[in-house]
Design a protein around this motif. Structure first.
Motif, PDB file in Angstrom:
ATOM      1  N   VAL A  56       5.618  -5.086 -23.309  1.00  0.00           N
ATOM      2  CA  VAL A  56       5.805  -3.724 -22.809  1.00  0.00           C
ATOM      3  C   VAL A  56       6.433  -3.788 -21.423  1.00  0.00           C
ATOM      4  N   GLY A  57       7.006  -2.677 -21.024  1.00  0.00           N
ATOM      5  CA  GLY A  57       7.554  -2.563 -19.688  1.00  0.00           C
ATOM      6  C   GLY A  57       7.755  -1.104 -19.366  1.00  0.00           C
ATOM      7  N   CYS A  58       8.341  -0.848 -18.209  1.00  0.00           N
ATOM      8  CA  CYS A  58       8.540   0.550 -17.833  1.00  0.00           C
ATOM      9  C   CYS A  58       9.767   0.733 -16.969  1.00  0.00           C
ATOM     10  N   VAL A  59      10.382   1.886 -17.133  1.00  0.00           N
ATOM     11  CA  VAL A  59      11.360   2.371 -16.179  1.00  0.00           C
ATOM     12  C   VAL A  59      10.562   3.158 -15.145  1.00  0.00           C
ATOM     13  N   ALA A  60      10.398   2.588 -13.966  1.00  0.00           N
ATOM     14  CA  ALA A  60       9.670   3.251 -12.883  1.00  0.00           C
ATOM     15  C   ALA A  60      10.672   4.066 -12.082  1.00  0.00           C
ATOM     16  N   LEU A  61      10.529   5.376 -12.148  1.00  0.00           N
ATOM     17  CA  LEU A  61      11.506   6.289 -11.549  1.00  0.00           C
ATOM     18  C   LEU A  61      10.847   7.047 -10.408  1.00  0.00           C
ATOM     19  N   ASP A  62      11.446   6.954  -9.201  1.00  0.00           N
ATOM     20  CA  ASP A  62      10.844   7.635  -8.059  1.00  0.00           C
ATOM     21  C   ASP A  62      11.355   9.072  -7.955  1.00  0.00           C
ATOM     22  N   ASP A  63      10.900   9.809  -6.944  1.00  0.00           N
ATOM     23  CA  ASP A  63      11.247  11.223  -6.833  1.00  0.00           C
ATOM     24  C   ASP A  63      12.665  11.452  -6.321  1.00  0.00           C
ATOM     25  N   GLN A  64      13.384  10.362  -6.051  1.00  0.00           N
ATOM     26  CA  GLN A  64      14.800  10.458  -5.693  1.00  0.00           C
ATOM     27  C   GLN A  64      15.710  10.088  -6.862  1.00  0.00           C
ATOM     28  N   PRO A  85       9.856  -3.894 -14.616  1.00  0.00           N
ATOM     29  CA  PRO A  85       8.499  -4.450 -14.623  1.00  0.00           C
ATOM     30  C   PRO A  85       8.016  -4.547 -16.071  1.00  0.00           C
ATOM     31  N   ALA A  86       7.614  -5.734 -16.487  1.00  0.00           N
ATOM     32  CA  ALA A  86       7.320  -5.939 -17.907  1.00  0.00           C
ATOM     33  C   ALA A  86       6.465  -7.176 -18.103  1.00  0.00           C
ATOM     34  N   GLY A  87       5.859  -7.264 -19.293  1.00  0.00           N
ATOM     35  CA  GLY A  87       5.069  -8.446 -19.607  1.00  0.00           C
ATOM     36  C   GLY A  87       4.590  -8.452 -21.034  1.00  0.00           C
ATOM     37  N   ARG A 102      -0.563  -2.399 -15.799  1.00  0.00           N
ATOM     38  CA  ARG A 102      -0.972  -3.655 -15.153  1.00  0.00           C
ATOM     39  C   ARG A 102       0.250  -4.428 -14.656  1.00  0.00           C
ATOM     40  N   GLU A 103       1.305  -4.470 -15.457  1.00  0.00           N
ATOM     41  CA  GLU A 103       2.507  -5.187 -15.044  1.00  0.00           C
ATOM     42  C   GLU A 103       3.169  -4.519 -13.840  1.00  0.00           C
ATOM     43  N   LEU A 104       3.175  -3.183 -13.805  1.00  0.00           N
ATOM     44  CA  LEU A 104       3.739  -2.475 -12.661  1.00  0.00           C
ATOM     45  C   LEU A 104       2.948  -2.811 -11.393  1.00  0.00           C
ATOM     46  N   LEU A 136       8.239   5.399 -19.492  1.00  0.00           N
ATOM     47  CA  LEU A 136       8.752   5.996 -18.271  1.00  0.00           C
ATOM     48  C   LEU A 136       7.561   6.247 -17.366  1.00  0.00           C
ATOM     49  N   ALA A 137       7.607   5.675 -16.169  1.00  0.00           N
ATOM     50  CA  ALA A 137       6.510   5.806 -15.211  1.00  0.00           C
ATOM     51  C   ALA A 137       6.995   6.618 -14.011  1.00  0.00           C
TER      52      ALA A 137
END
Length: 214
Positions: A56-64, A85-87, A102-104, A136-137
């Motif tokens: 699993v992993g994630c696209v970590a998207l900030d407020d910008q 970020p993935a694992g 957890r990976e994030l 999506l995080a």
């Protein structure tokens, strides 16, 4: 050959009869197995593949509107590649979204308030049983210094970079990024953003393609 024009466009789970199975190589992380499979009218075939735990992993998207990418060394390809970020799903009983969280935390020193399923895929279905789920995080916050995970090996030298989502898409299409999960995740996030995120699924959406979550 028959036409596949009818019905919804969707992969289909099929359970062919496995006549024989053996472990060809028991590896440090995953095994190589050989199976003899009955394909019915197409006959009996022997196939070897990597028996993979999934990841699993994630696209970590900030407020910008920026996506977090992590650079680390991957020895099989001899590349310092940019990754999400993935694992691996290697903790028994751990739900996929908790593994991604957890990976994030471990790789990027971040937590996220909001999680959605962005896309699922299989990296190499002809040679591996690996199933991959990308989240999506959003609603990101930094982990306090005293609570941060102590990284080691390849992860000890991780380089962090925040990239506008469109900039990441441009890098993919220009051939500057090659990690399959980065490519798929970034393009999926961009496509979803163009539809106002209406395609997102709940963080605990069904995942029957992965044997552990059927």
């Amino acid at each position: 050959m028959t036409s596949g024009d009818e019905g919804p466009l969707a992969d289909e789970l099929v359970d062919r009869l496995v006549l024989q199975r053996e472990t060809v190589h028991a590896g440090m992380v995953w095994d190589v197995v050989r199976e003899q499979v009955d394909l019915g009218d197409a006959g009996v075939v022997t196939r070897e593949f990597v028996a993979h735990t999934g990841a699993v992993g994630c696209v970590a998207l900030d407020d910008q509107g920026r996506v977090l990418l992590l650079q680390q060394y991957r020895h099989p390809t001899r590349i310092l590649d940019w990754e999400l970020p993935a694992g691996l799903l290697d903790v028994a009983g751990e739900p996929p979204w908790e593994a991604a969280s957890r990976e994030l935390y471990e790789e990027a020193d971040l937590r996220a308030d909001t999680w959605h399923v962005l896309a699922d895929w299989q990296n190499s279905p002809g040679g591996s049983s690996e199933n991959w789920r990308c989240f999506l995080a959003r609603g990101l916050s930094a982990v306090a210094d005293e609570e941060r995970f102590v990284r080691e090996h390849e992860e000890a030298d991780i380089v962090v970079r925040w990239v506008p989502l469109q900039g990441a898409v441009d890098a993919v299409l220009a051939g500057r990024l090659h990690n399959a999960c980065t490519v798929a995740g970034v393009l999926a996030a961009h496509a979803a953003s163009q539809q106002g995120w209406a395609t997102l699924r709940p963080y605990d959406a069904p995942w029957p393609e992965h044997p552990a979550y059927r």
